[in-house]
Design an enzyme around this catalytic site. Structure first.
Site, PDB file in Angstrom:
ATOM      1  N   HIS A   1      -8.304  -6.021   5.229  1.00  0.00           N
ATOM      2  CA  HIS A   1      -7.986  -5.212   6.403  1.00  0.00           C
ATOM      3  C   HIS A   1      -9.322  -4.846   7.015  1.00  0.00           C
ATOM      4  O   HIS A   1     -10.108  -4.133   6.389  1.00  0.00           O
ATOM      5  CB  HIS A   1      -7.254  -3.917   6.001  1.00  0.00           C
TER       6      HIS A   1
ATOM      7  N   HIS B   1     -11.662   1.953   2.815  1.00  0.00           N
ATOM      8  CA  HIS B   1     -11.116   2.533   1.587  1.00  0.00           C
ATOM      9  C   HIS B   1     -12.091   2.596   0.425  1.00  0.00           C
ATOM     10  O   HIS B   1     -11.690   2.566  -0.734  1.00  0.00           O
ATOM     11  CB  HIS B   1      -9.867   1.758   1.160  1.00  0.00           C
TER      12      HIS B   1
ATOM     13  N   LYS C   1      -7.208   2.347  -2.375  1.00  0.00           N
ATOM     14  CA  LYS C   1      -7.711   3.395  -1.490  1.00  0.00           C
ATOM     15  C   LYS C   1      -8.415   4.474  -2.307  1.00  0.00           C
ATOM     16  O   LYS C   1      -8.116   4.648  -3.490  1.00  0.00           O
ATOM     17  CB  LYS C   1      -6.553   3.997  -0.690  1.00  0.00           C
TER      18      LYS C   1
ATOM     19  N   ASP D   1     -11.862   7.457   6.215  1.00  0.00           N
ATOM     20  CA  ASP D   1     -11.022   6.304   6.570  1.00  0.00           C
ATOM     21  C   ASP D   1     -10.368   6.565   7.926  1.00  0.00           C
ATOM     22  O   ASP D   1      -9.158   6.690   8.041  1.00  0.00           O
ATOM     23  CB  ASP D   1      -9.977   6.124   5.463  1.00  0.00           C
TER      24      ASP D   1
ATOM     25  N   TRP E   1       0.867  -1.189   0.000  1.00  0.00           N
ATOM     26  CA  TRP E   1       0.000   0.000   0.000  1.00  0.00           C
ATOM     27  C   TRP E   1       0.896   1.228   0.000  1.00  0.00           C
ATOM     28  O   TRP E   1       1.867   1.299   0.760  1.00  0.00           O
ATOM     29  CB  TRP E   1      -0.913   0.035   1.238  1.00  0.00           C
TER      30      TRP E   1
ATOM     31  N   ASP F   1      -6.748  -3.571  10.944  1.00  0.00           N
ATOM     32  CA  ASP F   1      -5.989  -2.359  10.604  1.00  0.00           C
ATOM     33  C   ASP F   1      -6.716  -1.129  11.113  1.00  0.00           C
ATOM     34  O   ASP F   1      -7.626  -0.625  10.469  1.00  0.00           O
ATOM     35  CB  ASP F   1      -5.795  -2.270   9.074  1.00  0.00           C
TER      36      ASP F   1
ATOM     37  N   ASP G   1      -9.564  -3.036   2.195  1.00  0.00           N
ATOM     38  CA  ASP G   1      -9.651  -2.423   3.522  1.00  0.00           C
ATOM     39  C   ASP G   1     -11.012  -1.746   3.548  1.00  0.00           C
ATOM     40  O   ASP G   1     -11.319  -0.921   2.673  1.00  0.00           O
ATOM     41  CB  ASP G   1      -8.504  -1.413   3.671  1.00  0.00           C
TER      42      ASP G   1
ATOM     43  N   GLU H   1      -3.349  -3.319  -2.064  1.00  0.00           N
ATOM     44  CA  GLU H   1      -4.411  -2.635  -1.315  1.00  0.00           C
ATOM     45  C   GLU H   1      -4.760  -1.317  -2.004  1.00  0.00           C
ATOM     46  O   GLU H   1      -3.884  -0.502  -2.274  1.00  0.00           O
ATOM     47  CB  GLU H   1      -3.967  -2.360   0.126  1.00  0.00           C
TER      48      GLU H   1
ATOM     49  N   ASP I   1     -10.132   4.809  10.691  1.00  0.00           N
ATOM     50  CA  ASP I   1      -9.449   3.719  11.395  1.00  0.00           C
ATOM     51  C   ASP I   1      -9.776   3.660  12.886  1.00  0.00           C
ATOM     52  O   ASP I   1      -8.881   3.547  13.726  1.00  0.00           O
ATOM     53  CB  ASP I   1      -7.929   3.796  11.159  1.00  0.00           C
TER      54      ASP I   1
HETATM   55  C1  RNT Z   1      -3.787   3.071   4.996  1.00  0.00           C
HETATM   56  C2  RNT Z   1      -3.869   1.614   4.767  1.00  0.00           C
HETATM   57  C3  RNT Z   1      -2.691   0.809   5.255  1.00  0.00           C
HETATM   58  C4  RNT Z   1      -2.173   1.274   6.592  1.00  0.00           C
HETATM   59  C5  RNT Z   1      -1.156   0.360   7.228  1.00  0.00           C
HETATM   60  C6  RNT Z   1      -0.438   1.035   8.352  1.00  0.00           C
HETATM   61  O1  RNT Z   1      -4.942   3.729   4.704  1.00  0.00           O
HETATM   62  O2  RNT Z   1      -5.048   1.120   5.324  1.00  0.00           O
HETATM   63  O3  RNT Z   1      -3.026  -0.527   5.267  1.00  0.00           O
HETATM   64  O4  RNT Z   1      -3.205   1.463   7.504  1.00  0.00           O
HETATM   65  O5  RNT Z   1      -0.294  -0.127   6.284  1.00  0.00           O
HETATM   66 ZN    ZN Z   2      -5.310  -0.976   5.411  1.00  0.00          ZN
END
Ligand code: RNT
Ligand code: ZN
Length: 418
Positions: free
Chosen positions: A284, A260, A224, A292, A181, A325, A257, A222, A294
């Site tokens: 993720h 994303h 986004k 996003d 990523w 994640d 993820d 990955e 988290d």
């Molecule tokens: C970022 C991605 C990625 C990170 C990690 C730390 O938006 O989700 O996966 O969160 O690699």
């Molecule tokens: Zn991620």
């Protein structure tokens, strides 16, 4: 209600709770090391700001500042989490001997030997991630940079990470998921959208030309939508990452993820779509709030729905690699790890306790009325005691019992950190 009574209640739905518990125990879930220190890592100095468009907010005391502290904190979280665990490590968590240092393109397996020791003594697997952010050589682009020298540096980093992933897999005797990523993108309207993507594609081609055994190392792509300060354009968009994985099925797999995507899109629905084509995918699991963000994974509708799709699409037979994640710096970080991990396990348990064949039969016979009624009634089936039994069988404290350990650890250890 006792476990035996709950077991009977589920049997009435045609569900075998013992079989569900046996299965759940074997499902590897990867716990991300970066929740413990707000994604700072050790390699480039502790004051290096987080870049790449990701953000931790909050200043809760007790952040891990050294490998020893991070591992000690992980140990507490692991002791409170049931099931089969892997540790997800970022390249920025390389551990150097005193006086030693290597830049990201020069990282070697030996810089992760302490992680291997950590995993071996605890019987854990490991996953790995090249760190294409929080580094002076982000210009701010990395693999998609127009600057040849920048690109070469990051390609070198990617290749080093392939070698490290192969080492982790071999040492620990289980596959290592290596996630690619980057936060590459632009704050405002680009003058060239294709150039960065073509360079990104060619850079990944080069990284994946590094030899590895695809049964042991699972490189992931990955995607986004956007990041903070990278709102207008992301090189590794959904179409880009998915197309790359689709055209390189012998070399890598797609990773989704759930933070994303656009807010009304759901990863739960994308799991069967991808599994119709890809033998294997990776996830993720996170919790986006409006963006996003988290946040810590909860026992919420979408987490359960993601787990339902994993279970009924055969994802637990090695087809879906599950990782967490998220990074919340505003609460106790050991608790953040534990709550998210336990919620994912609880959601998998919920999914394993669904009469999936019966639900499918109702759908296929067009009985949508009964399908709705049954799915609604299953929501209040007595999961709590089955979960408590799972925790007992895994030798970890149940709900209502584990948080005290975190409180004690906070007053004895975390609260004393500067
Ligand atoms: C970022 C991605 C990625 C990170 C990690 C730390 O938006 O989700 O996966 O969160 O690699
Ligand atoms: Zn991620």
């Amino acid at each position: 209600m006792s476990y035996e009574e709950s077991k009977k209640a589920y049997a009435a739905f045609g569900v075998d709770t013992d079989a569900a518990l046996e299965k759940l125990k074997t499902v590897p879930v990867s716990l991300h090391c970066w929740q413990g220190d707000d994604v700072r890592g050790f390699g480039t100095g502790p004051s290096k700001p987080l870049t790449g468009g990701i953000q931790t907010t909050g200043n809760y005391p007790g952040r891990a500042r050294t490998p020893e502290e991070l591992m000690a904190d992980l140990d507490v979280a692991l002791s409170l989490c049931p099931g089969t665990k892997k540790i997800n490590i970022h390249a920025s968590y390389a551990i150097f001997e005193a006086g030693e240092w290597a830049d990201r393109d020069k990282l070697e397996p030996k810089h992760f030997q302490k992680w291997v020791d950590f995993c071996k003594t605890r019987g854990l697997g490991a996953d790995f991630n090249p760190t294409f952010f929080s580094h002076p050589k982000c210009d701010p682009l990395t693999l998609s940079s127009p600057n040849e020298e920048t690109r070469r540096f990051w390609i070198g980093h990617g290749k080093a990470c392939v070698r490290i992933s192969q080492y982790l897999a071999q040492e620990l005797g289980q596959p290592c998921v290596m996630n690619i990523w980057t936060g590459d993108g632009f704050k405002d309207i680009p003058g060239d959208r294709m150039g960065p993507r073509v360079r990104y594609k060619e850079a990944i081609d080069e990284i994946l030309s590094e030899p590895y055994d695809f049964r042991l190392v699972k490189p992931c792509m990955e995607s986004k939508v956007f990041g903070i300060g990278v709102e207008a354009y992301t090189a590794g968009s959904a179409e880009f990452a998915l197309s790359y994985a689709a055209f390189n099925r012998d070399k890598c797999i797609p990773l989704m993820d759930n933070g994303h995507y656009h807010p009304t899109e759901v990863v739960s629905d994308k799991i069967p779509a991808l599994l119709a084509f890809f033998p294997e995918i990776a996830l993720h699991v996170t919790r986006p709030i409006r963006w996003d963000s988290d946040h810590v994974v909860l026992y919420d509708d979408e987490t359960r729905e993601i787990c339902r799709e994993i279970v009924r699409c055969g994802g637990l037979e090695g087809r879906v690699n599950i990782a967490l994640d998220y990074f919340d710096a505003s609460i106790n970080r050991v608790s953040a790890w534990t709550v998210g991990f336990r919620n994912l396990q609880k959601s998998l348990l919920f999914a394993l306790l669904q009469p999936n064949e019966a639900l499918k039969a109702l759908q296929d016979s067009g009985n949508f009325t009964r399908l709705m009624v049954l799915q609604e009634e299953l929501k209040t089936a007595p999961l709590g005691e089955v979960w408590a039994e799972y925790c007992r069988r895994c030798g970890v404290p149940g709900d209502g019992e584990w948080f005290q350990t975190v409180e004690t650890y906070e007053s004895d250890v975390l609260g004393k950190r500067g």
